[in-house]
Design a protein around this motif. Structure first.
Motif, mmCIF file in Angstrom:
data_model
loop_
_atom_site.group_PDB
_atom_site.id
_atom_site.type_symbol
_atom_site.label_atom_id
_atom_site.label_comp_id
_atom_site.label_asym_id
_atom_site.label_seq_id
_atom_site.Cartn_x
_atom_site.Cartn_y
_atom_site.Cartn_z
ATOM 1 N N ASN A 4 -13.268 3.511 -4.959
ATOM 2 C CA ASN A 4 -13.538 3.616 -3.517
ATOM 3 C C ASN A 4 -14.773 2.823 -3.084
ATOM 4 O O ASN A 4 -15.451 3.184 -2.124
ATOM 5 C CB ASN A 4 -13.674 5.084 -3.100
ATOM 6 C CG ASN A 4 -12.445 5.889 -3.446
ATOM 7 O OD1 ASN A 4 -11.364 5.346 -3.666
ATOM 8 N ND2 ASN A 4 -12.585 7.200 -3.507
ATOM 9 N N TYR A 51 -9.212 3.131 -4.559
ATOM 10 C CA TYR A 51 -9.117 1.715 -4.212
ATOM 11 C C TYR A 51 -10.446 1.026 -4.472
ATOM 12 O O TYR A 51 -11.505 1.666 -4.575
ATOM 13 C CB TYR A 51 -8.727 1.546 -2.735
ATOM 14 C CG TYR A 51 -9.744 2.116 -1.775
ATOM 15 C CD1 TYR A 51 -10.888 1.407 -1.435
ATOM 16 C CD2 TYR A 51 -9.571 3.377 -1.211
ATOM 17 C CE1 TYR A 51 -11.836 1.931 -0.567
ATOM 18 C CE2 TYR A 51 -10.504 3.918 -0.352
ATOM 19 C CZ TYR A 51 -11.635 3.195 -0.032
ATOM 20 O OH TYR A 51 -12.574 3.716 0.820
ATOM 21 N N SER A 98 2.601 1.738 -3.316
ATOM 22 C CA SER A 98 1.630 2.086 -4.356
ATOM 23 C C SER A 98 1.229 3.559 -4.269
ATOM 24 O O SER A 98 1.134 4.255 -5.288
ATOM 25 C CB SER A 98 0.391 1.197 -4.237
ATOM 26 O OG SER A 98 0.731 -0.166 -4.458
ATOM 27 N N VAL A 99 1.000 4.045 -3.060
ATOM 28 C CA VAL A 99 0.685 5.467 -2.878
ATOM 29 C C VAL A 99 1.860 6.325 -3.339
ATOM 30 O O VAL A 99 1.688 7.313 -4.072
ATOM 31 C CB VAL A 99 0.337 5.768 -1.405
ATOM 32 C CG1 VAL A 99 0.218 7.269 -1.172
ATOM 33 C CG2 VAL A 99 -0.957 5.071 -0.999
ATOM 34 N N ILE A 130 0.843 -1.202 0.000
ATOM 35 C CA ILE A 130 0.000 0.000 0.000
ATOM 36 C C ILE A 130 0.875 1.247 0.000
ATOM 37 O O ILE A 130 0.664 2.180 -0.785
ATOM 38 C CB ILE A 130 -0.947 -0.010 1.221
ATOM 39 C CG1 ILE A 130 -1.976 -1.136 1.083
ATOM 40 C CG2 ILE A 130 -1.645 1.346 1.376
ATOM 41 C CD1 ILE A 130 -2.775 -1.408 2.350
ATOM 42 N N LYS A 158 -5.962 10.247 -2.588
ATOM 43 C CA LYS A 158 -4.594 10.113 -3.098
ATOM 44 C C LYS A 158 -4.485 8.938 -4.055
ATOM 45 O O LYS A 158 -3.835 9.019 -5.096
ATOM 46 C CB LYS A 158 -3.609 9.908 -1.941
ATOM 47 C CG LYS A 158 -3.261 11.142 -1.154
ATOM 48 C CD LYS A 158 -2.182 10.803 -0.136
ATOM 49 C CE LYS A 158 -1.770 12.021 0.670
ATOM 50 N NZ LYS A 158 -0.722 11.665 1.683
ATOM 51 N N MET A 159 -5.097 7.822 -3.664
ATOM 52 C CA MET A 159 -5.037 6.613 -4.487
ATOM 53 C C MET A 159 -6.395 5.920 -4.420
ATOM 54 O O MET A 159 -6.764 5.377 -3.372
ATOM 55 C CB MET A 159 -3.944 5.659 -3.997
ATOM 56 C CG MET A 159 -3.840 4.371 -4.811
ATOM 57 S SD MET A 159 -2.530 3.253 -4.231
ATOM 58 C CE MET A 159 -3.216 2.717 -2.634
ATOM 59 N N LYS A 217 -4.072 5.516 4.330
ATOM 60 C CA LYS A 217 -2.903 5.895 3.528
ATOM 61 C C LYS A 217 -3.302 6.439 2.152
ATOM 62 O O LYS A 217 -2.549 7.216 1.560
ATOM 63 C CB LYS A 217 -1.960 4.700 3.376
ATOM 64 C CG LYS A 217 -1.296 4.283 4.679
ATOM 65 C CD LYS A 217 -0.477 5.420 5.279
ATOM 66 C CE LYS A 217 0.156 5.027 6.597
ATOM 67 N NZ LYS A 217 0.977 6.129 7.165
ATOM 68 N N SER A 218 -4.456 6.016 1.657
ATOM 69 C CA SER A 218 -4.920 6.541 0.371
ATOM 70 C C SER A 218 -5.736 7.813 0.556
ATOM 71 O O SER A 218 -6.282 8.341 -0.411
ATOM 72 C CB SER A 218 -5.771 5.492 -0.351
ATOM 73 O OG SER A 218 -6.997 5.292 0.331
ATOM 74 N N GLY A 278 -9.137 7.393 -0.523
ATOM 75 C CA GLY A 278 -9.263 7.292 -1.964
ATOM 76 C C GLY A 278 -8.983 8.562 -2.729
ATOM 77 O O GLY A 278 -9.067 8.570 -3.952
#
Length: 295
Positions: A209, A152, A100-101, A97, A149-150, A143-144, A147
């Motif tokens: 998301n 999912y 990936s971010v 994770i 930032k990244m 961490k995203s 959703g």
């Protein structure tokens, strides 16, 4: 359709990772698949290497940075974690994770587990590996930046139809299923997990998301026996009840999980799923189309 975008698939030689790769190859031949495996020389890895648009990548969660650097940019990641002796599912997922971010992945698909349908977001359960997956989901959202930032997609499959096998392990599973009694158990084909993951990579805006519980059928053991008999023309392979009880006694987590099946249970909305994906297999279809059983 995406063109020449790279999808990193973990657990590439396993059931779920393999199903994702197969579904991507069938639906999106323009994707380039990076099949991550711990042993690139294994038979399974070599079979993948012979497929078009597939690169076998040797490594694991301890060697991610060089992989991302060598193959950048990576458009999408499929993450599956497995129980091992160290119980390190979170150790498998969290570095992936983070990397990936850091590298701007545009869709991260994590395959988790259903924990009661709509209750899954807030219900880790008392089953250790279910709770681990819940913590991974929470980490992914954090961490995203939920959703932003990244993006999912969280897939939450129920019990695998693929646990029904002609061998002793399959008979043991059926013995434990019988122990659930009259309460239905939701089941899903790993093939369909692959299809939903491929759908997400093909249409990320529609899956952005989202958390989706996946099941294709819902049967108690008597109903399962009837479906098997009607479909295959023979009795469902089973063993003595004490075998299932013994497995649950020796493997405490297995006992906890099957007790949860009896008291709580999965909660996927099968009718809604079938509207979204008509190819979703019920048990009879899986037996005929995807299982290891033969008439």
């Amino acid at each position: 359709m995406a063109s020449n975008k790279k999808i990193l698939v973990t657990g590439a030689t396993g059931k779920q990772g393999g199903a994702v790769i197969k579904a991507l190859q069938e639906s999106s031949p323009s994707f380039q698949i990076l099949a991550l495996t711990r042993n690139a020389s294994s038979k399974g890895a070599q079979a993948l290497a012979s497929k078009p648009n597939t690169i076998v990548v040797e490594g694991d969660h301890t060697s991610l940075a060089p992989i991302f650097e060598k193959h950048k940019p990576i458009f999408g990641v499929f993450s599956v974690t497995v129980m091992d002796k160290e119980g390190s599912e979170e150790a498998q997922a969290k570095p992936l994770i983070d990397e990936s971010v850091k590298n701007g992945v545009e869709l991260f698909v994590f395959t988790s587990v259903d924990r009661g349908g709509e209750k899954s977001d807030t219900n880790p359960t008392n089953i250790p590996h279910f709770a681990s997956k819940h913590r991974i989901e929470e980490y992914l959202k954090e961490k995203s930046a939920n959703g932003t930032k990244m993006p999912y997609t969280i897939l939450r499959p129920v019990c695998f139809m693929d646990n029904l096998t002609p061998d002793f392990m399959g008979k043991g599973f059926n013995s434990m299923w019988a122990g659930v009694g009259t309460k239905p158990l939701q089941l899903v084909s790993t093939r369909d997990i692959g299809i939903f993951a491929a759908n997400a990579f093909n249409n990320p805006s529609a899956y952005k998301n989202r958390s989706i519980s996946l099941a294709g059928d819902e049967l108690n053991i008597e109903q399962g026996r009837k479906v098997f008999k009607d479909t295959m023309g023979s009795d469902l392979p089973e063993t003595f009840g004490f075998v299932g009880s013994g497995i649950k006694y020796m493997i405490k987590e297995m006992g906890t999980m099957f007790n949860w099946f009896k008291t709580d249970g999965y909660g996927a909305d099968i009718q809604a799923l079938r509207k979204e994906e008509p190819r979703l297999q019920n048990l009879s279809q899986w037996l005929k189309e995807s299982s290891k059983f033969s008439k």
